[in-house]
Design an enzyme around this catalytic site. Structure first.
Site, PDB file in Angstrom:
ATOM      1  N   ASN A  11     -85.525 128.789  61.123  1.00  0.00           N
ATOM      2  CA  ASN A  11     -84.437 129.626  61.644  1.00  0.00           C
ATOM      3  C   ASN A  11     -83.306 129.545  60.631  1.00  0.00           C
ATOM      4  OD1 ASN A  11     -82.295 130.761  63.013  1.00  0.00           O
ATOM      5  ND2 ASN A  11     -82.109 129.118  64.535  1.00  0.00           N
ATOM      6  N   TRP A  12     -83.159 130.622  59.875  1.00  0.00           N
ATOM      7  CA  TRP A  12     -82.188 130.591  58.769  1.00  0.00           C
ATOM      8  C   TRP A  12     -80.743 130.787  59.233  1.00  0.00           C
ATOM      9  CZ3 TRP A  12     -84.868 134.088  54.500  1.00  0.00           C
ATOM     10  CH2 TRP A  12     -86.081 133.485  54.133  1.00  0.00           C
ATOM     11  N   LYS A  13     -80.561 131.131  60.497  1.00  0.00           N
ATOM     12  CA  LYS A  13     -79.208 131.365  61.038  1.00  0.00           C
ATOM     13  C   LYS A  13     -78.449 132.350  60.145  1.00  0.00           C
ATOM     14  CE  LYS A  13     -79.509 126.969  63.343  1.00  0.00           C
ATOM     15  NZ  LYS A  13     -78.852 125.860  63.997  1.00  0.00           N
ATOM     16  N   HIS A  97     -81.726 131.189  71.902  1.00  0.00           N
ATOM     17  CA  HIS A  97     -81.265 130.047  71.093  1.00  0.00           C
ATOM     18  C   HIS A  97     -79.941 129.547  71.666  1.00  0.00           C
ATOM     19  CE1 HIS A  97     -79.675 127.702  67.809  1.00  0.00           C
ATOM     20  NE2 HIS A  97     -80.932 127.567  67.415  1.00  0.00           N
ATOM     21  N   GLU A  99     -77.268 128.641  70.379  1.00  0.00           N
ATOM     22  CA  GLU A  99     -76.039 129.227  69.813  1.00  0.00           C
ATOM     23  C   GLU A  99     -75.759 130.588  70.433  1.00  0.00           C
ATOM     24  OE1 GLU A  99     -77.128 128.670  65.694  1.00  0.00           O
ATOM     25  OE2 GLU A  99     -77.000 126.518  66.023  1.00  0.00           O
ATOM     26  N   GLU A 169     -84.929 122.517  72.304  1.00  0.00           N
ATOM     27  CA  GLU A 169     -83.925 122.103  71.327  1.00  0.00           C
ATOM     28  C   GLU A 169     -82.714 121.517  72.052  1.00  0.00           C
ATOM     29  OE1 GLU A 169     -84.313 124.581  67.474  1.00  0.00           O
ATOM     30  OE2 GLU A 169     -83.275 125.805  68.929  1.00  0.00           O
ATOM     31  N   GLY A 175     -78.127 120.695  64.322  1.00  0.00           N
ATOM     32  CA  GLY A 175     -77.166 120.707  63.228  1.00  0.00           C
ATOM     33  C   GLY A 175     -76.283 119.474  63.175  1.00  0.00           C
ATOM     34  N   SER A 214     -82.330 119.081  64.163  1.00  0.00           N
ATOM     35  CA  SER A 214     -82.280 118.144  63.033  1.00  0.00           C
ATOM     36  C   SER A 214     -83.669 117.659  62.589  1.00  0.00           C
ATOM     37  CB  SER A 214     -81.357 116.959  63.345  1.00  0.00           C
ATOM     38  OG  SER A 214     -80.025 117.417  63.555  1.00  0.00           O
ATOM     39  N   GLY A 235     -83.845 124.412  61.515  1.00  0.00           N
ATOM     40  CA  GLY A 235     -82.665 125.119  61.051  1.00  0.00           C
ATOM     41  C   GLY A 235     -82.346 124.750  59.620  1.00  0.00           C
ATOM     42  N   GLY A 236     -81.387 123.859  59.452  1.00  0.00           N
ATOM     43  CA  GLY A 236     -80.880 123.501  58.122  1.00  0.00           C
ATOM     44  C   GLY A 236     -81.955 123.222  57.076  1.00  0.00           C
TER      45      GLY A 236
END
Ligand code: PGA
Length: 254
Positions: A11-13, A97, A99, A169, A175, A214, A235-236
């Site tokens: 997930n590149w956000k 998600h 967010e 999640e 994150g 994470s 993610g990251g």
């Protein structure tokens, strides 16, 4: 992981221009192009979808969007529909998600409608769920995750199930560098699998469950070795080729 095919998705956000996205997937294709025992996906921003789907044509890497809307067209300024994602070459979409839920007000009902519309358009869906830190501290993890999963299950039909993945999640792990321990994650995954099995029988039990929050090369293998963790939503670490490749390799069975 039973005999469920592991699934690892990046997930590149809100990261990467069109050219940066193309560069990243070209490298992923070079390094992961022969992997067949793990299903792999990436979720770029909307503006990069067309370039990325073109770059990944005929590859083993699926392309998804990070969100979609539940109506197909109309006066909905700023939205993108599931049918439009199909038109752009997408295979799947993330819905719910945390967010989107926390920052854009997506309710359980919105998430269900988005999932239904995406499935009707022919997309696969990854339905995200997870509790906040205060919900966990208050002992309400199962209650909150149970509500999210129940609302989603209400709109699913038997023949959708093979197109559904659930990502657990915990919000406090996203994150933050603070991963759930494999045991904490496994406990919630087992709970979710139980709910899906109670509602849909064997087809529900067969739904793949990803962990997210994470995930990195150092913890991926331990998490995905748990019996009910079938992959990762990353993610990251998905923005770094070496890290994402290592996480995909950690998901390989056996
Ligand atoms: P993270 O994000 O891996 O950066 O914690 C996961 C996600 O939000 O899907």
């Amino acid at each position: 992981m039973a005999n469920r095919i592991p699934i690892v998705v990046g997930n590149w956000k809100l990261h990467k221009t069109i050219s940066e996205s193309s560069e990243l997937v070209t490298e992923l294709k070079n390094q992961l192009g022969t992997v067949r025992d793990v299903q792999i996906g990436v979720c770029p921003v909307f503006t990069s979808l067309a370039a990325v789907t073109k770059r990944l044509e005929d590859s083993n890497i699926m392309v998804g969007a990070q969100n979609s809307f539940y109506e197909n067209s109309g006066a909905w300024t700023g939205e993108v529909s599931a049918e439009m994602l199909v038109d752009a070459g997408c295979d799947f979409v993330l819905v719910g998600h945390s967010e989107r839920r926390a920052k854009f007000g997506d309710t359980d009902a919105d998430v269900s409608r988005k999932a239904r519309a995406a499935l009707d358009a022919g997309l696969r869906v990854i339905i995200c769920c997870g509790e906040s830190e205060s919900e966990r501290d208050a002992g309400k993890t199962n209650e909150r995750v149970g509500q999210q999963i129940s609302a989603a299950m209400d709109v699913l039909k038997a023949d959708d199930l093979e197109k559904v993945v659930v990502a657990y999640e915990p919000v406090w792990a996203i994150g933050t560098g603070r991963t759930a321990t494999p045991a904490q994650a496994q406990e919630v995954h087992a709970f979710i699998r139980g709910l899906l099995g109670d509602r849909f029988g064997a087809a529900g039990t067969g739904i793949r469950l990803q962990y997210g929050g994470s995930v990195k090369p150092a913890n991926a293998q331990a998490l995905m070795s748990e019996p009910d963790i079938d992959g990762a939503l990353v993610g990251g670490a998905s923005l770094k080729v070496a890290d994402f490749v290592a996480i995909v390799k950690a998901a390989r069975p056996g």
